[in-house]
Design a protein around this motif. Structure first.
Motif, PDB file in Angstrom:
ATOM      1  N   PRO A   1       0.218   3.095  -9.199  1.00 49.56           N
ATOM      2  CA  PRO A   1      -0.519   4.222  -9.785  1.00 49.56           C
ATOM      3  C   PRO A   1       0.377   5.341 -10.318  1.00 49.56           C
ATOM      4  O   PRO A   1      -0.040   6.100 -11.188  1.00 49.56           O
ATOM      5  N   ASN A   2       1.594   5.465  -9.790  1.00 48.33           N
ATOM      6  CA  ASN A   2       2.459   6.573 -10.235  1.00 48.33           C
ATOM      7  C   ASN A   2       3.572   6.133 -11.175  1.00 48.33           C
ATOM      8  O   ASN A   2       4.517   6.879 -11.422  1.00 48.33           O
TER       9      ASN A   2
ATOM     10  N   SER B   1       3.681   1.208  -3.167  1.00 52.29           N
ATOM     11  CA  SER B   1       3.230   1.314  -4.556  1.00 52.29           C
ATOM     12  C   SER B   1       3.150   2.764  -5.026  1.00 52.29           C
ATOM     13  O   SER B   1       3.439   3.063  -6.172  1.00 52.29           O
ATOM     14  N   LYS B   2       2.831   3.686  -4.124  1.00 55.46           N
ATOM     15  CA  LYS B   2       2.707   5.099  -4.528  1.00 55.46           C
ATOM     16  C   LYS B   2       4.067   5.719  -4.846  1.00 55.46           C
ATOM     17  O   LYS B   2       4.174   6.670  -5.602  1.00 55.46           O
ATOM     18  N   LYS B   3       5.104   5.178  -4.210  1.00 54.89           N
ATOM     19  CA  LYS B   3       6.443   5.768  -4.384  1.00 54.89           C
ATOM     20  C   LYS B   3       7.072   5.395  -5.725  1.00 54.89           C
ATOM     21  O   LYS B   3       7.980   6.052  -6.190  1.00 54.89           O
TER      22      LYS B   3
ATOM     23  N   SER C   1      -1.089  -2.112  -9.639  1.00 54.08           N
ATOM     24  CA  SER C   1      -0.742  -1.736  -8.265  1.00 54.08           C
ATOM     25  C   SER C   1       0.287  -0.603  -8.207  1.00 54.08           C
ATOM     26  O   SER C   1       0.757  -0.258  -7.134  1.00 54.08           O
TER      27      SER C   1
ATOM     28  N   LYS D   1       0.819  -1.204   0.000  1.00 57.17           N
ATOM     29  CA  LYS D   1       0.000   0.000   0.000  1.00 57.17           C
ATOM     30  C   LYS D   1       0.863   1.269   0.000  1.00 57.17           C
ATOM     31  O   LYS D   1       0.674   2.172  -0.822  1.00 57.17           O
ATOM     32  N   GLU D   2       1.845   1.279   0.912  1.00 54.52           N
ATOM     33  CA  GLU D   2       2.679   2.470   1.027  1.00 54.52           C
ATOM     34  C   GLU D   2       3.703   2.537  -0.124  1.00 54.52           C
ATOM     35  O   GLU D   2       3.919   3.587  -0.718  1.00 54.52           O
TER      36      GLU D   2
ATOM     37  N   GLN E   1       7.984   5.090  -9.349  1.00 53.65           N
ATOM     38  CA  GLN E   1       7.769   5.779 -10.631  1.00 53.65           C
ATOM     39  C   GLN E   1       8.429   5.048 -11.790  1.00 53.65           C
ATOM     40  O   GLN E   1       8.130   5.305 -12.949  1.00 53.65           O
TER      41      GLN E   1
END
Ligand SMILES: O=C(O)[C@H](O)CO
Length: 395
Positions: free
Chosen positions: A139-140, A115-117, A137, A112-113, A119
């Protein structure tokens, strides 16, 4: 604090110079720096003719200066560090200068944490690991940096539907892959593997006359796929006084023809009929899948050798087994097969007129380093919104 000041200073310089300051527009947190360039290997600089004295040479965007703390660097997921095909320590160190590395294990443990990081994803050579689930999974995610030229293991259309770019490293691989093509051709022609086995066996009495090889010098080499690597093969073959034929499915390469004295065969059949050595240097696509089958092998001379440094599935392996068993062709030398590795009971492994190496076209200290450098330059270009040196597009 000091870093922040330096960053603000750079931001001001960028604004004064009319540069779009992407880092502060929230596109991604990487400084588009034009200052100090980080160290790049001598081999890289020579090959790409970058840096001082690069006039007339190809220049790739420089990997960006590390000017941010590790946490601020863009997150890069390395698929599968470690294991036999793991990424070497020096490559990890190189990536760490520009990215905050996230291993698959870390990612899976804290999806969760993490995956956003992320790029960027770094794919080391041809691992078939970027699937829809992974893309969903992240998104960025902006870019998949493939280390290697072949991207047949990636579903380009699906990746592009996620708005993610794919890059590859055609420059870094060219010399080492051409070298392995020459090495296979020479080894097969002169029966090097058999010779070595005889020499190291304490029980074998042998007479060289019983297992004569053939000469590469002045023989005819047919290159199927005169791209960057094919051309490097032709340059090397010229030093052996070989007659060089080539076939390209799409584009005749007149400039390269003139430079190496190669002859273009519009029809692949003509090249197959005339060549003593046929070398496949083609990308694997639906159009090239099993492009060499029973019919094509049947066109080759019984004294000819087939060499494959592209991808295994360019050849119909069942037909190749048959051709080698029945001396339809003299021999084969393959750096690539399908699958890799072949099952131990595969009929190709039972033949003595074949040499197989385990996909080592780019397995040199220098190539691996340059592939990483080229991949880094590509990924940073995407993240910085700069022209991308080597982007691969879905067909
Ligand atoms: O495609 C390439 O560059 C090599 O085969 C390594 O995967």
């Amino acid at each position: 604090m000091l870093r922040r000041k330096a960053f603000n200073l750079l931001k001001a310089i960028h604004l004064m110079a009319g540069q779009p300051n992407l880092a502060y527009k929230g596109i991604h947190p990487v400084i588009a720096s034009h200052g100090h360039r980080p160290h790049r290997s001598v081999a890289y600089r020579q090959r790409y003719k970058t840096g001082a004295g690069s006039a007339g040479g190809r220049t790739l965007s420089a990997p960006q200066t590390k000017a941010m703390s590790e946490q601020e660097l863009p997150g890069l997921l390395i698929l599968d560090i470690g294991g036999t095909y793991g990424v070497q320590e020096n490559i990890v160190a190189l990536l760490k200068k520009h990215f905050c590395l996230i291993t698959m294990k870390e990612f899976l443990e804290n999806k969760k944490e993490m995956s956003k990081k992320i790029q960027s994803v770094f794919v080391f050579e041809c691992r078939p690991t970027v699937d829809q689930e992974l893309l969903e999974s992240l998104p960025n995610l902006k870019v998949i940096g493939n280390s290697g030229v072949g991207v047949d293991h990636l579903n380009l259309k699906m990746i592009s539907n996620f708005g993610v770019k794919v890059t590859n490293t055609p420059h870094a691989v060219a010399d080492s892959t051409a070298d392995i093509g020459m090495a296979l051709m020479l080894a097969s022609a002169r029966r090097l593997v058999e010779g070595s086995q005889i020499a190291i066996s304490p029980h074998t009495k042998y007479f060289a006359v019983d297992w004569l090889g053939v000469e590469v010098s002045r023989a005819t080499l047919g290159i199927i796929g005169m791209g960057r690597i094919g051309y490097k093969v032709a340059q090397r073959a010229r030093a052996f006084d070989m007659k060089i034929l080539y076939h390209n499915r799409k584009q005749r390469r007149k400039e390269e023809e003139l430079a190496v004295g190669a002859h273009y065969c519009e029809k692949m059949e003509d090249l197959l009929q005339q060549s003593d050595f046929v070398m496949l240097v083609v990308n694997l696509t639906p159009e090239t899948h099993k492009m060499i089958g029973k019919k094509e092998l049947g066109l080759m001379k019984p004294t000819a050798t087939l060499i494959n440094i592209g991808r295994g599935a360019l050849i119909d392996q069942d037909s190749l087994v048959e051709a080698l068993q029945n001396n339809i062709i003299r021999a084969a030398a393959l750096d690539v097969t399908y699958p890799e590795p072949l099952p131990r009971d595969h009929p190709l492994l039972k033949l003595n007129n074949i040499i197989i190496t385990p996909h080592i076209g780019t397995a040199t200290v220098q190539a691996v380093q340059m592939m990483a450098e080229e991949a880094i330059a590509n990924m940073l270009a995407v993240l910085n919104g700069q022209p991308i040196p080597s982007e691969v597009f879905p067909k």
